[in-house]
Design a protein around this motif. Structure first.
Motif, PDB file in Angstrom:
ATOM      1  N   GLN A   9       0.814  -1.221   0.000  1.00 27.31           N
ATOM      2  CA  GLN A   9       0.000   0.000   0.000  1.00 27.31           C
ATOM      3  C   GLN A   9       0.847   1.271   0.000  1.00 27.31           C
ATOM      4  N   THR A  10       2.130   1.157   0.232  1.00 26.54           N
ATOM      5  CA  THR A  10       2.989   2.339   0.328  1.00 26.54           C
ATOM      6  C   THR A  10       3.094   3.055  -1.016  1.00 26.54           C
ATOM      7  N   VAL A  11       3.019   4.369  -0.969  1.00 30.34           N
ATOM      8  CA  VAL A  11       3.211   5.206  -2.157  1.00 30.34           C
ATOM      9  C   VAL A  11       4.585   5.858  -2.075  1.00 30.34           C
ATOM     10  N   ILE A  12       5.395   5.642  -3.100  1.00 32.52           N
ATOM     11  CA  ILE A  12       6.687   6.313  -3.227  1.00 32.52           C
ATOM     12  C   ILE A  12       6.519   7.482  -4.174  1.00 32.52           C
ATOM     13  N   LEU A  13       7.004   8.650  -3.790  1.00 32.79           N
ATOM     14  CA  LEU A  13       7.037   9.813  -4.673  1.00 32.79           C
ATOM     15  C   LEU A  13       8.477  10.294  -4.767  1.00 32.79           C
ATOM     16  N   LEU A  14       9.034  10.225  -5.971  1.00 35.13           N
ATOM     17  CA  LEU A  14      10.411  10.648  -6.219  1.00 35.13           C
ATOM     18  C   LEU A  14      10.418  11.795  -7.217  1.00 35.13           C
ATOM     19  N   ALA A  15      11.066  12.881  -6.852  1.00 34.91           N
ATOM     20  CA  ALA A  15      11.221  14.031  -7.750  1.00 34.91           C
ATOM     21  C   ALA A  15      12.680  14.112  -8.170  1.00 34.91           C
ATOM     22  N   CYS A  16      12.916  14.226  -9.468  1.00 38.22           N
ATOM     23  CA  CYS A  16      14.301  14.254  -9.937  1.00 38.22           C
ATOM     24  C   CYS A  16      14.389  14.840 -11.336  1.00 38.22           C
ATOM     25  N   ARG A  17      15.582  15.273 -11.681  1.00 43.95           N
ATOM     26  CA  ARG A  17      15.918  15.561 -13.067  1.00 43.95           C
ATOM     27  C   ARG A  17      16.507  14.301 -13.688  1.00 43.95           C
ATOM     28  N   ILE A  18      16.192  14.074 -14.950  1.00 42.58           N
ATOM     29  CA  ILE A  18      16.795  12.962 -15.680  1.00 42.58           C
ATOM     30  C   ILE A  18      17.924  13.549 -16.514  1.00 42.58           C
ATOM     31  N   ARG A  19      19.123  13.560 -15.920  1.00 39.68           N
ATOM     32  CA  ARG A  19      20.241  14.269 -16.527  1.00 39.68           C
ATOM     33  C   ARG A  19      21.097  13.364 -17.416  1.00 39.68           C
ATOM     34  N   TYR A  20      21.290  12.141 -16.955  1.00 44.61           N
ATOM     35  CA  TYR A  20      22.301  11.296 -17.577  1.00 44.61           C
ATOM     36  C   TYR A  20      21.730   9.903 -17.816  1.00 44.61           C
ATOM     37  N   GLU A  21      22.486   9.109 -18.576  1.00 46.81           N
ATOM     38  CA  GLU A  21      22.069   7.745 -18.861  1.00 46.81           C
ATOM     39  C   GLU A  21      21.901   6.935 -17.583  1.00 46.81           C
ATOM     40  N   ARG A  22      22.712   7.223 -16.567  1.00 44.47           N
ATOM     41  CA  ARG A  22      22.602   6.476 -15.323  1.00 44.47           C
ATOM     42  C   ARG A  22      21.244   6.700 -14.651  1.00 44.47           C
ATOM     43  N   ASP A  23      20.660   7.888 -14.847  1.00 48.96           N
ATOM     44  CA  ASP A  23      19.343   8.152 -14.279  1.00 48.96           C
ATOM     45  C   ASP A  23      18.290   7.248 -14.915  1.00 48.96           C
ATOM     46  N   HIS A  24      18.403   7.047 -16.231  1.00 51.03           N
ATOM     47  CA  HIS A  24      17.501   6.121 -16.913  1.00 51.03           C
ATOM     48  C   HIS A  24      17.708   4.698 -16.404  1.00 51.03           C
ATOM     49  N   ARG A  25      18.958   4.347 -16.118  1.00 47.17           N
ATOM     50  CA  ARG A  25      19.227   3.006 -15.592  1.00 47.17           C
ATOM     51  C   ARG A  25      18.559   2.808 -14.236  1.00 47.17           C
ATOM     52  N   PHE A  26      18.577   3.861 -13.404  1.00 47.12           N
ATOM     53  CA  PHE A  26      17.903   3.733 -12.111  1.00 47.12           C
ATOM     54  C   PHE A  26      16.406   3.522 -12.300  1.00 47.12           C
ATOM     55  N   LEU A  27      15.795   4.273 -13.191  1.00 49.64           N
ATOM     56  CA  LEU A  27      14.362   4.102 -13.428  1.00 49.64           C
ATOM     57  C   LEU A  27      14.047   2.686 -13.892  1.00 49.64           C
ATOM     58  N   LYS A  28      14.894   2.138 -14.738  1.00 52.56           N
ATOM     59  CA  LYS A  28      14.691   0.763 -15.182  1.00 52.56           C
ATOM     60  C   LYS A  28      14.798  -0.207 -14.007  1.00 52.56           C
TER      61      LYS A  28
END
Length: 233
Positions: free
Chosen positions: A181-200
């Motif tokens: 039931q927990t809701v995670i809310l993450l705010a971020c800029r997607i600056r680099y390829e590593r940020d996309h890797r984290f989302l994956k």
């Protein structure tokens, strides 16, 4: 989370970041935060992602009352302070007992940032809400025994996705803190390829989708949950 000072110079809004204080207005209150870039680096300045997530919580009317909320990488405390203010509830009677239904907010960071974080929290919360806000040490992946598993209704994080070497520990921490039931809310800029890797990596473990994008600040807000349902707040 991390106390890594970026190099000084253009491109990081140096004037704002190196200012000794920053002022904001949320939840009908003025919030004045101390900053200390030279001593604590990124942990002691306010980043745009925190401001955008605070505005989102307020504008969307996310109901935090009587909820257990934890913030990761709280830094200056802006997001946790605003969550506490927005989560202010009322005393209600149950079997002739008064019950405070305000949010219970835990703001976490590494040990070196806690004294600074605590000073901002104490300076900006009214006395009746201070008992509802707790500052606590959390190094991702290492202090999890101090936090009951799956005990939080909301997990908040602003601009905490930037060091690839912390991604595995951050995901481990999210899995520990969250129930279905927990809701995670993450705010971020997607600056680099590593940020996309984290989302994956996040999508491999949670149902993730974007709920807001602030084009003026280039900040995305993602909602994540263990289950696949896209429930309303």
């Amino acid at each position: 989370m991390a106390l890594v000072p970026y190099e000084e110079g253009a491109g990081w809004g140096a004037r704002q970041l190196h200012s000794p204080s920053a002022t904001f207005h949320f939840a009908s209150r003025t919030i004045r935060l101390q900053q200390d870039w030279r001593r604590l680096g990124v942990a002691a300045v306010v980043w745009d992602a925190a401001v955008v997530l605070c505005a989102y919580l307020e504008m969307e009317g996310v109901d935090l009352r009587d909820r257990s909320v934890i913030e990761l990488g709280a830094g200056t405390g802006l997001l946790g302070i605003v969550a506490t203010l927005l989560g202010k509830g009322f005393f209600v009677c149950s079997f002739k007992t008064l019950y405070d239904c305000s949010a219970r907010v835990t703001m976490t960071d590494r040990e070196a940032a806690l004294e600074f974080l605590e000073s901002n929290v104490q300076a900006n919360l009214p006395s009746e809400l201070r008992p509802r806000a707790v500052v606590k040490e959390l190094t991702w992946g290492k202090d999890l025994d101090n936090f009951p598993p799956g005990a939080f209704d909301f997990v908040l994080g602003a601009d905490i996705v930037y060091l690839e070497e912390t991604f595995a520990e951050l995901l481990q921490t999210l899995e520990h803190l969250c129930s279905e039931q927990t809701v995670i809310l993450l705010a971020c800029r997607i600056r680099y390829e590593r940020d996309h890797r984290f989302l994956k990596m996040l999508k491999d473990r949670f149902s993730v989708y974007e709920v807001h994008y602030d084009a003026s600040k280039d900040v995305h807000i993602y909602k994540a949950q263990r289950n696949s349902r896209k429930d309303d707040f």
